[in-house]
Design a protein around this motif. Sequence first.
Motif, PDB file in Angstrom:
ATOM      1  N   SER A   1      23.926  16.397  10.696  1.00  0.00           N
ATOM      2  CA  SER A   1      24.511  15.463   9.965  1.00  0.00           C
ATOM      3  C   SER A   1      26.305  16.341  10.023  1.00  0.00           C
ATOM      4  CB  SER A   1      23.674  15.120   9.578  1.00  0.00           C
ATOM      5  OG  SER A   1      22.599  14.664   9.317  1.00  0.00           O
ATOM      6  N   ALA A   2      25.790  17.416   9.996  1.00  0.00           N
ATOM      7  CA  ALA A   2      26.964  18.185   9.261  1.00  0.00           C
ATOM      8  C   ALA A   2      28.111  18.190  10.374  1.00  0.00           C
ATOM      9  CB  ALA A   2      26.876  19.602   8.792  1.00  0.00           C
TER      10      ALA A   2
ATOM     11  N   ASN B   1      29.519  15.423  10.772  1.00  0.00           N
ATOM     12  CA  ASN B   1      31.086  14.692   9.740  1.00  0.00           C
ATOM     13  C   ASN B   1      31.880  15.176  10.360  1.00  0.00           C
ATOM     14  OD1 ASN B   1      29.522  12.323   7.875  1.00  0.00           O
ATOM     15  ND2 ASN B   1      28.820  14.211   7.284  1.00  0.00           N
ATOM     16  N   ARG B   2      31.555  16.552  10.607  1.00  0.00           N
ATOM     17  CA  ARG B   2      32.982  17.312  11.239  1.00  0.00           C
ATOM     18  C   ARG B   2      33.939  16.848  12.044  1.00  0.00           C
ATOM     19  NH1 ARG B   2      29.801  21.791  10.036  1.00  0.00           N
ATOM     20  NH2 ARG B   2      29.555  23.103  12.707  1.00  0.00           N
TER      21      ARG B   2
ATOM     22  N   ASP C   1      36.593   4.646   6.501  1.00  0.00           N
ATOM     23  CA  ASP C   1      36.296   5.729   7.236  1.00  0.00           C
ATOM     24  C   ASP C   1      34.941   6.307   6.826  1.00  0.00           C
ATOM     25  OD1 ASP C   1      38.814   6.271   7.273  1.00  0.00           O
ATOM     26  OD2 ASP C   1      39.163   6.642   4.984  1.00  0.00           O
ATOM     27  N   GLN C   2      33.724   5.685   5.841  1.00  0.00           N
ATOM     28  CA  GLN C   2      32.897   5.532   6.225  1.00  0.00           C
ATOM     29  C   GLN C   2      31.958   4.741   7.621  1.00  0.00           C
ATOM     30  OE1 GLN C   2      30.778   6.799   3.962  1.00  0.00           O
ATOM     31  NE2 GLN C   2      31.316   6.812   2.256  1.00  0.00           N
TER      32      GLN C   2
ATOM     33  N   VAL D   1      34.282  13.460  13.347  1.00  0.00           N
ATOM     34  CA  VAL D   1      34.655  12.348  12.744  1.00  0.00           C
ATOM     35  C   VAL D   1      35.886  12.950  11.844  1.00  0.00           C
ATOM     36  CG1 VAL D   1      34.489  10.840  11.107  1.00  0.00           C
ATOM     37  CG2 VAL D   1      32.325  10.857  12.063  1.00  0.00           C
ATOM     38  N   ASP D   2      35.643  13.457  11.061  1.00  0.00           N
ATOM     39  CA  ASP D   2      37.098  14.126  10.036  1.00  0.00           C
ATOM     40  C   ASP D   2      37.767  15.075  11.059  1.00  0.00           C
ATOM     41  OD1 ASP D   2      35.900  13.910   7.447  1.00  0.00           O
ATOM     42  OD2 ASP D   2      34.917  15.751   7.184  1.00  0.00           O
TER      43      ASP D   2
ATOM     44  N   CYS E   1      31.426   5.344  17.169  1.00  0.00           N
ATOM     45  CA  CYS E   1      32.609   5.660  16.168  1.00  0.00           C
ATOM     46  C   CYS E   1      33.324   4.269  16.944  1.00  0.00           C
ATOM     47  CB  CYS E   1      33.503   6.974  16.479  1.00  0.00           C
ATOM     48  SG  CYS E   1      32.827   8.038  16.040  1.00  0.00           S
TER      49      CYS E   1
ATOM     50  N   HIS F   1      27.606   3.670  10.160  1.00  0.00           N
ATOM     51  CA  HIS F   1      27.939   4.446   9.719  1.00  0.00           C
ATOM     52  C   HIS F   1      28.320   6.340   9.664  1.00  0.00           C
ATOM     53  CE1 HIS F   1      28.295   6.487   5.124  1.00  0.00           C
ATOM     54  NE2 HIS F   1      28.186   5.102   4.569  1.00  0.00           N
ATOM     55  N   ARG F   2      28.590   6.968   9.660  1.00  0.00           N
ATOM     56  CA  ARG F   2      28.754   7.863   9.465  1.00  0.00           C
ATOM     57  C   ARG F   2      27.893   9.250   9.477  1.00  0.00           C
ATOM     58  NH1 ARG F   2      32.967  12.092   7.743  1.00  0.00           N
ATOM     59  NH2 ARG F   2      34.788  10.682   7.369  1.00  0.00           N
ATOM     60  N   ALA F   3      26.909   8.705   8.045  1.00  0.00           N
ATOM     61  CA  ALA F   3      25.650   9.112   7.992  1.00  0.00           C
ATOM     62  C   ALA F   3      24.498   8.436   9.015  1.00  0.00           C
ATOM     63  CB  ALA F   3      25.342   8.802   6.653  1.00  0.00           C
TER      64      ALA F   3
END
Length: 405
Positions: free
Chosen positions: A76-77, A80-81, A6-7, A83-84, A53, A58-60
């Motif tokens: 970055s947020a 992350n959204r 997931d990372q 990827v989620d 992806c 790394h997602r970060a």
Amino acid sequence: MLSSTDQYPKLRAIDIRRVMHDGQPSLLLRDPLQISDRFLVISQGLGPALLFCDGKHHRATIAGKLRSMLGVPVDSALVNRLVDALDEAFLLDNLRFREEHARALARYRAAPFRPPALAGQSYPADPAELRRLLDDFIAAVGPVAPAPPTGRGVLSPHIDYARGGRVYAQVWQRAAEMVRAAEIVLLIGTDHYSPEPVTLTRQRYATPLGVLPTDTSVVDALAAAIGEDAAFAGELYHRVEHSLELVAVWLQYIRGDAPCPVIPILAGSFARYMDGDDPATDPRFEALITALRRIIASRHAVVIISGDMSHVGPAFGGAPLSNADKEALRRADELVIDRMRAGDAAGFFRVIAETGDRQNICGLPPTYLALRLMDAVEGELTAYAQCPADDEETSVVSICGMVFG
């Protein structure tokens, strides 16, 4: 705490299409396996994030990669959204997806048959209405004299009936006696999404006209030849793939109340061979063809190829087609048809590969496999058509029908 997979998010092989959403250029992301009925629509500007992806970033760090690539600030947020959301829709290759995939596969295998995916959408679900529709296609083209029952193969389109009905009616009338005489039918169709070169299933295909029995002893023999894991790695694609379903309907319509055993085979993309590799050197194909030849040597078998031809124009990422372009496409298609007519599998592949499959011929994998299988066979063209693929009629899907004696 997120797992390592997931990372480092890894996008699965999914369907991505350009759309307009709220007046903005966007991307529609869908799962061809339909593990979930959810789909995502994202801004086209976020498209490059999908490139990272890949299981290696790394997602970060993805936001930073995008900032370097695009030269603009990237939140970055927001990444992350995204990827989620991909994870929630089972679009990432991770443990969560694999567990859900295993549950879906178990349900598919436990069902009494593979239910028709397009009934009630692409064609009538009511048997009487469906027969009337196919009767109307037959009436529209008029009677076609059937080829001898000793024939060995059929090339049918798998485009929707509304656009391809006349071609379906012509080729299936011509093939009627050979189809009725068959003791076993090999259904070989295009796998539009799976990365697997060949995918088998032991499940039975159903249409509104009945259930086709699958000869599982033959499937077992083929799986033993190419390896159980390789044979069924993409099996769930059978659940949603339309190519075999649309020809299975015509097979049942022509045979009436006399179904015969079938072997459903999906053949995946030949993109791996477009850089100069020869599919004839692929040991999986050779093992499958050798095993299939043993089968057709002992029973009167008919090979039914489900494959369309060229996909060109804006609907497929190309330039709009003029009338002159459509005529040039016809000439290019004729080169491909000529090799099919000659039963020349190597030449058929070569004439497509020489252009890097510029015409996007989706029937390439099943037709090549069938020509190799039938060997030294001659084909007869029954119909050819160019079907519109957008409202402006600047995109085209070309189709044809052929019988092999």
